[in-house]
Scaffold this motif. Structure first.
Motif, mmCIF file in Angstrom:
data_model
loop_
_atom_site.group_PDB
_atom_site.id
_atom_site.type_symbol
_atom_site.label_atom_id
_atom_site.label_comp_id
_atom_site.label_asym_id
_atom_site.label_seq_id
_atom_site.Cartn_x
_atom_site.Cartn_y
_atom_site.Cartn_z
ATOM 1 N N THR A 32 0.834 -1.201 0.000
ATOM 2 C CA THR A 32 0.000 0.000 0.000
ATOM 3 C C THR A 32 0.867 1.249 0.000
ATOM 4 O O THR A 32 2.007 1.231 0.456
ATOM 5 N N LYS A 33 0.264 2.317 -0.504
ATOM 6 C CA LYS A 33 0.943 3.623 -0.478
ATOM 7 C C LYS A 33 -0.093 4.717 -0.630
ATOM 8 O O LYS A 33 -1.092 4.546 -1.325
ATOM 9 N N SER A 34 0.178 5.847 0.000
ATOM 10 C CA SER A 34 -0.655 7.032 -0.144
ATOM 11 C C SER A 34 0.090 8.045 -1.004
ATOM 12 O O SER A 34 1.233 8.395 -0.701
ATOM 13 N N PHE A 35 -0.538 8.476 -2.081
ATOM 14 C CA PHE A 35 0.026 9.501 -2.964
ATOM 15 C C PHE A 35 -0.706 10.813 -2.706
ATOM 16 O O PHE A 35 -1.941 10.814 -2.558
ATOM 17 N N ARG A 36 0.023 11.919 -2.672
ATOM 18 C CA ARG A 36 -0.577 13.245 -2.509
ATOM 19 C C ARG A 36 -0.081 14.157 -3.627
ATOM 20 O O ARG A 36 1.091 14.121 -3.991
ATOM 21 N N GLY A 45 -5.258 13.580 -13.109
ATOM 22 C CA GLY A 45 -4.361 13.368 -14.247
ATOM 23 C C GLY A 45 -3.453 12.176 -14.011
ATOM 24 O O GLY A 45 -3.259 11.336 -14.902
ATOM 25 N N TRP A 46 -2.895 12.078 -12.802
ATOM 26 C CA TRP A 46 -2.050 10.938 -12.454
ATOM 27 C C TRP A 46 -2.845 9.639 -12.507
ATOM 28 O O TRP A 46 -2.373 8.640 -13.066
ATOM 29 N N MET A 47 -4.042 9.652 -11.966
ATOM 30 C CA MET A 47 -4.874 8.450 -11.987
ATOM 31 C C MET A 47 -5.179 8.025 -13.427
ATOM 32 O O MET A 47 -5.199 6.825 -13.727
ATOM 33 N N PHE A 64 -8.486 4.485 -3.689
ATOM 34 C CA PHE A 64 -9.510 5.342 -3.106
ATOM 35 C C PHE A 64 -8.999 6.770 -3.217
ATOM 36 O O PHE A 64 -7.885 7.065 -2.788
ATOM 37 N N ASN A 65 -9.815 7.648 -3.783
ATOM 38 C CA ASN A 65 -9.391 9.021 -4.031
ATOM 39 C C ASN A 65 -10.294 10.012 -3.303
ATOM 40 O O ASN A 65 -11.508 9.910 -3.352
ATOM 41 N N TYR A 67 -10.025 14.265 -3.161
ATOM 42 C CA TYR A 67 -9.368 15.507 -3.573
ATOM 43 C C TYR A 67 -7.936 15.287 -4.071
ATOM 44 O O TYR A 67 -7.739 14.921 -5.222
ATOM 45 N N ASN A 68 -6.914 15.509 -3.235
ATOM 46 C CA ASN A 68 -5.529 15.443 -3.714
ATOM 47 C C ASN A 68 -4.792 14.202 -3.217
ATOM 48 O O ASN A 68 -3.579 14.122 -3.292
ATOM 49 N N ARG A 69 -5.528 13.216 -2.731
ATOM 50 C CA ARG A 69 -4.923 12.026 -2.137
ATOM 51 C C ARG A 69 -5.486 10.774 -2.797
ATOM 52 O O ARG A 69 -6.674 10.677 -3.061
ATOM 53 N N VAL A 70 -4.598 9.803 -3.038
ATOM 54 C CA VAL A 70 -5.011 8.503 -3.558
ATOM 55 C C VAL A 70 -4.360 7.426 -2.691
ATOM 56 O O VAL A 70 -3.137 7.383 -2.567
#
Length: 98
Positions: A32-36, A45-47, A64-65, A67-70
């Motif tokens: 797992t990882k959280s991207f911001r 755009g990244w997704m 799971f998205n 706003y600015n976090r996935v």
């Protein structure tokens, strides 16, 4: 069918992922990882870029998205845990996030 990573392959293949902020899922054989990102447009755009690669690899993330976090979880369902595809997609996600 995708094969689970062997113990030796797992150690070697996951080393870079773990050094780049991925962690082992506490309840299953997954990473797992959280991207911001700066804002929703950058996030989406990244997704979208990841979605194109996921289709090319025929390997799709759980994510799971908000706003600015996935929040991303990678595991190969038909293998029952981590496979080389998870490592490949994790590395691509990291590359696209730079």
């Amino acid at each position: 069918m995708n094969l689970l990573l062997s113990d030796q392959d797992r150690t070697e293949a996951l080393a870079e992922c773990l050094n780049n902020g991925w962690s082992m899922h506490p309840d299953r054989d997954a990473i797992t990882k959280s991207f911001r990102f700066g804002n929703f447009i950058d996030t989406f755009g990244w997704m979208s870029k990841v979605a194109i690669w996921a289709e090319k690899l025929n390997h799709h993330p759980e994510w799971f998205n908000v706003y600015n976090r996935v929040e991303v979880t990678l595991s190969t369902h038909d293998a029952g845990g981590l496979s080389a595809l998870d490592v490949k997609l994790a590395e691509k996600m990291d590359q696209l996030a730079q």
